[in-house]
Design an enzyme around this catalytic site. Sequence first.
Site, PDB file in Angstrom:
ATOM      1  N   ASP A 202       0.813  -1.201   0.000  1.00 37.07           N
ATOM      2  CA  ASP A 202       0.000   0.000   0.000  1.00 37.07           C
ATOM      3  C   ASP A 202       0.860   1.270   0.000  1.00 37.07           C
ATOM      4  OD1 ASP A 202      -2.331   1.605   0.373  1.00 37.07           O
ATOM      5  OD2 ASP A 202      -2.021   1.584   2.542  1.00 37.07           O
ATOM      6  N   GLU A 445       3.336  -8.381   6.884  1.00 38.92           N
ATOM      7  CA  GLU A 445       2.076  -8.991   6.464  1.00 38.92           C
ATOM      8  C   GLU A 445       2.208  -9.965   5.293  1.00 38.92           C
ATOM      9  OE1 GLU A 445      -0.982  -6.052   5.944  1.00 38.92           O
ATOM     10  OE2 GLU A 445      -0.945  -5.480   8.047  1.00 38.92           O
ATOM     11  N   TYR A 498      -6.645  -3.474  12.886  1.00 37.62           N
ATOM     12  CA  TYR A 498      -7.461  -2.343  12.425  1.00 37.62           C
ATOM     13  C   TYR A 498      -8.910  -2.465  12.886  1.00 37.62           C
ATOM     14  CZ  TYR A 498      -3.523  -0.574   9.807  1.00 37.62           C
ATOM     15  OH  TYR A 498      -2.299  -0.040   9.476  1.00 37.62           O
ATOM     16  N   GLU A 534       0.941  -1.805  14.071  1.00 39.97           N
ATOM     17  CA  GLU A 534       0.098  -0.871  13.306  1.00 39.97           C
ATOM     18  C   GLU A 534      -1.291  -0.843  13.910  1.00 39.97           C
ATOM     19  OE1 GLU A 534      -0.263  -1.410   9.049  1.00 39.97           O
ATOM     20  OE2 GLU A 534       1.869  -1.894   8.841  1.00 39.97           O
TER      21      GLU A 534
HETATM   22  C1  BDP Z   1      -1.444  -2.562   6.638  1.00 35.43           C
HETATM   23  C2  BDP Z   1      -0.155  -2.459   5.868  1.00 35.43           C
HETATM   24  C3  BDP Z   1       0.234  -1.013   5.542  1.00 35.43           C
HETATM   25  C4  BDP Z   1      -0.979  -0.273   5.018  1.00 35.43           C
HETATM   26  C5  BDP Z   1      -2.038  -0.279   6.112  1.00 35.43           C
HETATM   27  C6  BDP Z   1      -3.299   0.499   5.709  1.00 35.43           C
HETATM   28  O1  BDP Z   1       0.903  -3.062   6.594  1.00 35.43           O
HETATM   29  O2  BDP Z   1       1.281  -0.991   4.622  1.00 35.43           O
HETATM   30  O3  BDP Z   1      -0.684   1.018   4.593  1.00 35.43           O
HETATM   31  O4  BDP Z   1      -2.415  -1.611   6.336  1.00 35.43           O
HETATM   32  O5  BDP Z   1      -4.189  -0.108   5.140  1.00 35.43           O
HETATM   33  O6  BDP Z   1      -2.088  -3.734   6.310  1.00 35.43           O
HETATM   34  O7  BDP Z   1      -3.352   1.694   5.958  1.00 35.43           O
END
Ligand code: BDP
Length: 636
Positions: A202, A445, A498, A534
């Site tokens: 991404d 990932e 997330y 993240e």
């Molecule tokens: C994660 C990835 C990262 C993406 C992020 C996103 O590691 O590179 O930019 O999600 O979706 O899965 O913002």
Amino acid sequence: MTGGVTCSVLLNTVLIFLLIFESVTNGMLYPRESESRQIQELDGMWNFRADTSPSRNVGMAEKWFEKQLAKTGPVIPMPVPSSFNDITTDRKLQHFVGWAWYDREFYAASDWENKRVVLRIDSAHYNTIVWVNGQHVMHHEGGHLPFEEMVNPYLKFGQANWVTVAVNNTLTPHTLPPGSIEYMTDKNKYPPGYFVQNFEFDFFNYAGIHRRVRLYTTPKVYINDITITSRFEGSTGYVQYDVKFGGLGNKTYPFVEILDRNGDTVAKGVSLSGTLHIPSVTPWWPYSMSKDSAGYLYTLKVTLKSESGSHDVYRQQFGVRTINVTDSQILINNKPFYCHGAAKHEDSDIRGKGLDFPLIARDFAMLKWLGVNCFRTSHYPYAEEIMDQADAQGIAVIDESPGVGIRSNANFGNKSLEHHLAVMKELVGRDKNRPSVILWSVANEPASNKPMAQHYFKTVISYTKSLDPSRPVTFVSDAEYDNDVAAQYTDVLCINRYYGWYQDTGHLETIPYQLTYDLEQWYKTFKKPLIITEYGADTVPGLHTMPSYVFTEDYQVDFMRQYHAVFDVFRKKYLAGEMVWNFADFMTVQNVKRVVGNKKGVLTRQRQPKAAAHVLRHRYWSLINETHSLNKSLGL
Ligand code: BDP
């Protein structure tokens, strides 16, 4: 069964080959001036020409390297370092895939004839071929690590010379990161020969000569590599060093000295390898753990005289610090280290991924302003000048390979694995002496829920450990605790989550439930310290709603607060870190989920704060103050 045995025999052969190869390959010391070494910068405006022919191969077929690029056709000026994509107004160049050609003239001093002259490119993305005066000099695969070659045989001393660089940004199933080219053959829908570059990561696939290009000189017998590891007992530091030299089998007379921050000699030795003692050592600490000795660096000054009278001097910086991992904590110098950090990108307007000193300085100013004590080089190795600042400013780094988007079956084959091992060797070779590097991350990932990921990551992780037994190794997972087949091989669990964004979008109240359950299950399954590497929400700067709604600054704030409450429970247990995604907004491919790039930054792409940055700053500085007052109460 037979297939599996053959496969593992093959992989062991790859491993053995790489281990043997390792002892004979060149070091990759950063170019540094000294009494015996000169540097000539080749940065600036180069001539540039993209090979836009349908095959992208006309430049190779016509041998554009045999004459000055301007004589082969129209050229434009292109700054080095920079990505070529966003410099011009040409949409085709922005999205160009194929060979991009660069050249420029330079002079080689006449007194260089008796020296060894090396051409070093700090990085170019992805596949690079270099010629000097029309003669092939080197070829390198990989977009984020340095490569170099001695160029004496190709140079005209005391005269003008020219260097040609061809860089191809095509990603295949076996590159790192991987990708694939898809030809669109439906003539009713696409122009003839139409193709697109696909990949599963991404961020924008910026390309070109991204970092500095330099010529440097050394004597003919020269210091080729230096490896330093350290530890301390009580107040004494033990510095184990190993110097490799290159050049014709000469008898050498080494002299090594350790200099402290003031330049005073604190230890001396007269052999190529050994252990030196520093009395009253000052360890390297992250700034969040020590006010006075944050980023404390020593210098190993190596002087190498040879029988022939040549004399080389190189100064290698290092810090004295240890890293250990228990089943619930990361210890720096035997003290628990809680990473309150951010994942980053090398990304900026206009320059793309090109090295940019003002941007580096600004990023470090903002990292400190936020109270970030640790960042991840997501998702590829960063410029050495960035790593220098992390060392000197006392910020810990999770040093990540470009292993991002390893998802299709083809990405797990032997060819990919072999390349991944070679990249890990280059990365460890480059960054092994950096005290800031506390953890190697071999990938982000990957499809670590696929059975084939087990052998692949077992091999990559154990190989990385064999290259550097002094640091823990990880990869970053987005799989689940009950289907991840590779997490068992890591020293630290790193997971991206997330909740409230990609899952249960907008349902903030679900975050504490899902995050708590997840952390508990991962720990119960693997019994290792955990970092949430993240978590984040896209946020359009300036957009506000009350109550908060996805994409507003207010939602990013509410979202983070939900995570922080859970982190506060688990950081007292086995949570070893939290890292917001992302430090700053960054460019991605054009995509209906992205409004001119990924907007999960707590800073804008111009490095100005969104509302969430203030929340993060308040939290991180409270954590730092908590650590400092704890140290004070312990008399540290
Ligand atoms: C994660 C990835 C990262 C993406 C992020 C996103 O590691 O590179 O930019 O999600 O979706 O899965 O913002």
